[in-house]
Each structure stands twice: as C-alpha cells, then as structure tokens.
Design a protein around this motif. Structure first.
Motif, PDB file in Angstrom:
ATOM      1  N   ARG A 159       9.604 -97.230  16.898  1.00  0.00           N
ATOM      2  CA  ARG A 159      10.484 -96.103  17.220  1.00  0.00           C
ATOM      3  C   ARG A 159      10.671 -95.193  16.015  1.00  0.00           C
ATOM      4  O   ARG A 159      10.642 -93.957  16.139  1.00  0.00           O
ATOM      5  CB  ARG A 159      11.849 -96.616  17.711  1.00  0.00           C
ATOM      6  CG  ARG A 159      11.874 -97.009  19.183  1.00  0.00           C
ATOM      7  CD  ARG A 159      13.290 -97.138  19.703  1.00  0.00           C
ATOM      8  NE  ARG A 159      14.002 -98.205  19.001  1.00  0.00           N
ATOM      9  CZ  ARG A 159      14.042 -99.477  19.418  1.00  0.00           C
ATOM     10  NH1 ARG A 159      13.388 -99.835  20.507  1.00  0.00           N
ATOM     11  NH2 ARG A 159      14.729-100.378  18.748  1.00  0.00           N
ATOM     12  N   ARG A 160      10.884 -95.786  14.840  1.00  0.00           N
ATOM     13  CA  ARG A 160      11.109 -94.985  13.631  1.00  0.00           C
ATOM     14  C   ARG A 160       9.885 -94.162  13.249  1.00  0.00           C
ATOM     15  O   ARG A 160      10.000 -93.107  12.627  1.00  0.00           O
ATOM     16  CB  ARG A 160      11.524 -95.890  12.473  1.00  0.00           C
ATOM     17  CG  ARG A 160      12.942 -96.405  12.582  1.00  0.00           C
ATOM     18  CD  ARG A 160      13.273 -97.397  11.474  1.00  0.00           C
ATOM     19  NE  ARG A 160      14.665 -97.818  11.566  1.00  0.00           N
ATOM     20  CZ  ARG A 160      15.682 -97.174  10.991  1.00  0.00           C
ATOM     21  NH1 ARG A 160      15.455 -96.107  10.258  1.00  0.00           N
ATOM     22  NH2 ARG A 160      16.906 -97.608  11.126  1.00  0.00           N
ATOM     23  N   PHE A 161       8.701 -94.657  13.593  1.00  0.00           N
ATOM     24  CA  PHE A 161       7.479 -93.923  13.292  1.00  0.00           C
ATOM     25  C   PHE A 161       7.034 -93.035  14.462  1.00  0.00           C
ATOM     26  O   PHE A 161       5.917 -92.528  14.480  1.00  0.00           O
ATOM     27  CB  PHE A 161       6.361 -94.900  12.925  1.00  0.00           C
ATOM     28  CG  PHE A 161       6.410 -95.343  11.484  1.00  0.00           C
ATOM     29  CD1 PHE A 161       5.614 -94.729  10.531  1.00  0.00           C
ATOM     30  CD2 PHE A 161       7.262 -96.366  11.090  1.00  0.00           C
ATOM     31  CE1 PHE A 161       5.664 -95.131   9.204  1.00  0.00           C
ATOM     32  CE2 PHE A 161       7.318 -96.775   9.771  1.00  0.00           C
ATOM     33  CZ  PHE A 161       6.515 -96.154   8.816  1.00  0.00           C
ATOM     34  N   GLY A 162       7.911 -92.870  15.456  1.00  0.00           N
ATOM     35  CA  GLY A 162       7.636 -91.939  16.543  1.00  0.00           C
ATOM     36  C   GLY A 162       6.719 -92.457  17.613  1.00  0.00           C
ATOM     37  O   GLY A 162       6.170 -91.684  18.411  1.00  0.00           O
ATOM     38  N   ARG A 163       6.551 -93.784  17.661  1.00  0.00           N
ATOM     39  CA  ARG A 163       5.703 -94.377  18.694  1.00  0.00           C
ATOM     40  C   ARG A 163       6.586 -95.173  19.637  1.00  0.00           C
ATOM     41  O   ARG A 163       7.305 -96.069  19.211  1.00  0.00           O
ATOM     42  CB  ARG A 163       4.642 -95.297  18.066  1.00  0.00           C
ATOM     43  CG  ARG A 163       3.693 -95.898  19.086  1.00  0.00           C
ATOM     44  CD  ARG A 163       2.646 -96.786  18.419  1.00  0.00           C
ATOM     45  NE  ARG A 163       1.723 -97.305  19.408  1.00  0.00           N
ATOM     46  CZ  ARG A 163       1.966 -98.365  20.176  1.00  0.00           C
ATOM     47  NH1 ARG A 163       3.107 -99.027  20.048  1.00  0.00           N
ATOM     48  NH2 ARG A 163       1.079 -98.775  21.063  1.00  0.00           N
ATOM     49  N   GLU A 164       6.549 -94.834  20.913  1.00  0.00           N
ATOM     50  CA  GLU A 164       7.386 -95.526  21.880  1.00  0.00           C
ATOM     51  C   GLU A 164       6.765 -96.865  22.246  1.00  0.00           C
ATOM     52  O   GLU A 164       5.704 -96.916  22.876  1.00  0.00           O
ATOM     53  CB  GLU A 164       7.566 -94.676  23.151  1.00  0.00           C
ATOM     54  CG  GLU A 164       8.598 -93.573  23.003  1.00  0.00           C
ATOM     55  CD  GLU A 164       9.984 -94.100  22.657  1.00  0.00           C
ATOM     56  OE1 GLU A 164      10.365 -95.163  23.190  1.00  0.00           O
ATOM     57  OE2 GLU A 164      10.661 -93.457  21.851  1.00  0.00           O
ATOM     58  N   PRO A 165       7.400 -97.968  21.848  1.00  0.00           N
ATOM     59  CA  PRO A 165       6.871 -99.274  22.183  1.00  0.00           C
ATOM     60  C   PRO A 165       7.323 -99.740  23.557  1.00  0.00           C
ATOM     61  O   PRO A 165       8.154 -99.101  24.198  1.00  0.00           O
ATOM     62  CB  PRO A 165       7.490-100.173  21.095  1.00  0.00           C
ATOM     63  CG  PRO A 165       8.837 -99.537  20.866  1.00  0.00           C
ATOM     64  CD  PRO A 165       8.634 -98.046  21.075  1.00  0.00           C
ATOM     65  N   ASP A 166       6.716-100.841  23.980  1.00  0.00           N
ATOM     66  CA  ASP A 166       7.238-101.483  25.186  1.00  0.00           C
ATOM     67  C   ASP A 166       8.609-102.030  24.895  1.00  0.00           C
ATOM     68  O   ASP A 166       8.996-102.264  23.743  1.00  0.00           O
ATOM     69  CB  ASP A 166       6.312-102.636  25.607  1.00  0.00           C
ATOM     70  CG  ASP A 166       4.920-102.125  25.967  1.00  0.00           C
ATOM     71  OD1 ASP A 166       4.822-100.963  26.424  1.00  0.00           O
ATOM     72  OD2 ASP A 166       3.959-102.897  25.778  1.00  0.00           O
ATOM     73  N   ALA A 167       9.403-102.236  25.924  1.00  0.00           N
ATOM     74  CA  ALA A 167      10.748-102.795  25.736  1.00  0.00           C
ATOM     75  C   ALA A 167      10.650-104.149  25.046  1.00  0.00           C
ATOM     76  O   ALA A 167       9.888-105.009  25.486  1.00  0.00           O
ATOM     77  CB  ALA A 167      11.446-102.927  27.082  1.00  0.00           C
TER      78      ALA A 167
END
Length: 478
Positions: free
Chosen positions: A463-471
C-alpha cells in the motif's frame, strides 16, 4: 528458498509457544550465534587503532590507509551475496561455523603480514567471513524468535556488533603504548573460535531442517523449548504449508523471487535502509575515530582512549534500543534516530569548519553515535529479518547485507580522500543531508512491524508503495 515456520500467524519463527525456560534457552542460542555480529564489530573497530601504527610501519599514504580499512568490505560483499544460497543448501549453523574458521585464517595472515599487499589479502579473507556471518545471523535469529521478543533477539546482532567495537577499542588501548598492531589483530582469534564451536554445538534452524526432509530433528529442537505436543503440531502444520507453497511454485513459471511485484517493495525498502545506514556516515567515525580525534589536537594514545568512551556510548545506547524496540516499535525509533543524526553530524562538520574546541567536537560525535546506536543501527537488522516474506527471507537478508557492505566500502574508501579535497567538516555536511533525505523516505515508506505477521507487513508495504495488494489474512500476536 526459505519457507515454513515463518508462515505461521503472528510469528516469524517456530517457537511461538516457548515455555519460560525455553525462552531463556532461545535467548542463549541467539547470544551465542550473534558472535558473528561480534566479529563484524571487532574487525570494524580494531583497524581504527591499528591503522595509527600500520601507516608508519608500512609507510602508507592516505589512499593506502583507506584501502586497508575498506578492502575488507570487498570480501564482505562477496560473503554476504553468497550466504543466502549457501545457507539454504548447507544450513545456517554449519555455514556460520565455517565463517568462524575462515576468520581464523584471515587473522593469522594479518598477524604475520610482511607488507601492504599481504595485509590487503588478509583483510579480504576476513571480509569473506564477516560478510557471511552478518547476512546469516539475522536469518537464524528470525527463525528461532517468538513474536513477543522478536525485536529484542534480532537487535542482539547489533548489540554484539557494538560489543565487538568496544572490545576492539579496549584491545587497541591495551597495546597502544607499544604500538603492537599485530597483537591487536591476533585477539580476534578468540571470538572466531567461539563461532566455530557454536557451529558445532547449537541446533540447526528447525525451519531449515523441515525444508530439507529432517522433521524428526526439527521436532526435537522445538520440543526442547516447548513440549512434544506443540512440536508435533507445528511440524505437521509447517509440512502442510511447505506442500502448499510447493504446489504454488510449480504452477508458476518462475516461482516467487525478490523481483516479484509483491516482494519488490520489501526489496526497495531493505536495500535503501542498508545504503542509508552507511551513507549516513557512521562507519567513517567508527573506523577513523582515533584519526578524527587526533586532528583536534590530541595525541594518538589519547585519541584511542577517547575512542573507547565512544565505543561505550555505542554499547549503552544499543542496550537502550533493545529495551525499547518491542515496546515503542521500529518506525518511531528509526525516525528519531535519523533526525538527531542529521543535526549532530551537521554540528560535527561545523566544529571542524569553525575550528571549535576538541570538547565540542567530541560532544557532537558522541551524540551522533548515540542517535545511531539507539535507533537506525540495531533496528535495521531487526527490519531485514521482518520485512521480507518467509519464502525469500534468506535471499532478501543476503541482498540487503551485500548492499550494506558495498555502501560501507564506498564511504570508507572515499572518506579520507574526499575530506582532503572538500574539507572534513564539509564532508560531514554531506552525511547530514543524506540523513535528512532518509528521514523523508522512512516517513513515507516504512511501516511499523512490531507484533505483526508477515502477510500484514507485506500488505502494508505494498500500500505504501502504491500497489494495491490482496486483502491480508488476519494475524495474531503472542
């Protein structure tokens, strides 16, 4: 790849349910294997005092003095880069014992060096051992650490580094009157022997044992710090997890690596912190403390005496960090550390530019070292044991440690020539600017890892690097 225990919820190691007696045993294992960190610190510190006498015996110029210090780091880079794959193949304990044996060899060559070339060769051999140990100790500590004391055990590496530096300074002081730099190096044989013995007597990482088809041995190690039922349950769970990850890897073209999109944020963070820890200037002061202090007008023997005091401050503040890391967290400690480092190293530069008193110079130097030892120094080693997913932890630690050594090499080799060109004070101002930029980077990208499981850390990093991860999966702490 490193897999297994670290996938368990809320823990990076196999012994989440360790008994009080088991916890004490784990702490003893950690302290013993962290002798690898002691060797790192000893060889970092001992050359600072020995250099005052080597330069006269061998007639070294400023470049040659810098190379005697920094050539060890070339060997360290090689040792660190190869450590991850060798440890996955041979085991953590066995490779650490081998590193101790290589350190004994390098020490012998240094003690009997007859000239500049032979001394350089000795320092490269020593570097191979130190680099290997510095990459492996955080991995071993991570794999035996219960979550509730994980930060404390991972900072054990930095504690032993600072103990090694202080002991090296004391050794320098003991032999300073006679200028016996060979005896200074010879004292390193003692911790090297301890590491050789530890490589024979300490248990192998249970995670590695299960990964390599030796579950019965892993079960005995876990049972020795918990109980038989817990050991059986953990081994079975880990074997299932390894089977699941094996199925995922076989269905993927490349498997998971450090360059996988969801791992890349951890790699960027680990490599950046590794570089910042050195480009912030710490080892220029550790390596050259007596030389720097001598330039304030004090004699060589007095310079070594004051460097002992600096080593003591380094140790005391590392002990403070160990007390705080599992209480207030990693992120605030790194931020405060970088802020104080930036201010104090700027003032240290000002002391040289404005020709302030030796007392003020020493004060700024002590504050800088205290800030490093109370935050960035130990917490970096904690973080590289936490931010990488378990399946690439050994490789991630190896890569970060290699960058740490490369940065160390560049800074230590360039410091004296750069100081001669720009001025010593102006060179310290460059370090201050790097610390300030690092403060901004950490504010943006470093998540808190205290009490969090691997999947939660990975999710926050993405998230901090702008990549939306899976939950992320729900994790729990112990």
């Amino acid at each position: 790849m490193v897999q297994g225990f670290s996938r368990e919820p809320g823990t990076h190691g196999p012994v989440a349910a360790a008994s009080p007696a088991g916890t004490r045993k784990i702490t003893w294992w950690a302290a013993t294997i962290a002798v690898g960190g002691f060797l790192f610190g000893f060889d970092t510190g001992v050359v600072s005092g020995a250099l005052l006498y080597i330069r006269d015996d061998f007639g070294l110029n400023s470049f040659q003095q810098g190379s005697v210090v920094s050539v060890l780091l070339i060997g360290s880079v090689v040792g660190a880069m190869g450590a991850g794959k060798l440890a996955d193949r041979w085991g953590r304990r066995r490779l650490l014992g081998a590193a101790g044996a290589v350190f004994l060899l390098g020490t012998a060559v240094a003690v009997f060096a007859t000239g500049y070339g032979m001394l350089l060769a000795a320092r490269i051999v020593l570097g191979l051992a130190v680099g290997t140990a510095s990459a492996l100790v955080p991995v071993y500590l991570s794999e035996i650490s219960p979550t509730r004391i994980r930060g404390r055990l991972l900072t054990m590496n930095q504690l032993m580094i600072t103990v090694g530096i202080l002991v090296a300074y004391l050794v320098n002081l003991a032999f300073a009157s006679g200028g016996d730099w060979r005896a200074m190096f010879a004292c390193g044989a003692v911790p090297a022997l301890v590491l050789v013995v530890a490589g024979r007597l300490l248990p192998e990482s249970p995670q590695w044992l299960i990964e390599h088809g030796r579950p019965d041995e892993a079960r005995r190690v876990i049972a020795s710090v918990s109980d038989e039922a817990t050991a059986d349950r953990l081994v079975e769970r880990v074997q299932r997890r390894i089977a699941e990850e094996g199925a995922k890897t076989s269905s993927s073209a490349d498997g998971r690596s450090l360059w996988a999109p969801d791992v890349r944020p951890a790699l960027v963070l680990g490599l950046t912190l590794a570089a910042v820890q050195q480009f912030g200037g710490i080892n220029t002061i550790i390596y050259y403390a007596p030389t720097i202090i001598e330039q304030t007008g004090l004699s060589a023997s007095n310079s070594i005496f004051y460097s002992v005091a600096i080593g003591a401050i380094n140790l005391v503040m590392t002990l403070v960090a160990i007390k705080l890391v599992d209480r207030i967290g990693r992120r605030p400690m790194v931020l405060v550390s970088l802020a104080v480092m930036a201010v104090s190293v700027f003032l240290l530069g000002l002391a040289f530019v404005a020709d302030l008193s030796s007392g003020l110079t020493l004060l700024f130097m002590v504050v800088y070292i205290a800030a490093f030892a109370g935050g960035l120094g130990p917490v970096f080693w904690t973080l590289i044991g936490e931010i990488f997913p378990p399946s690439v932890r050994a490789e991630g630690s190896s890569a970060s440690t290699a960058v740490n050594w490369v940065s160390n090499f560049i800074v230590s080799l360039a410091f004296l020539p750069l100081a001669n060109v720009l001025g010593q004070g102006e060179t310290f101002w460059i370090f201050a600017g790097i610390c300030a930029l690092a403060f901004v980077f950490v504010t943006r990208f470093l998540p808190e890892t205290r009490g969090r499981g691997p999947e939660e850390i990975e999710s926050d990093l993405n998230r901090r690097f702008g990549r939306e991860p899976d939950a992320p999966k729900t994790t729990r702490t112990h």
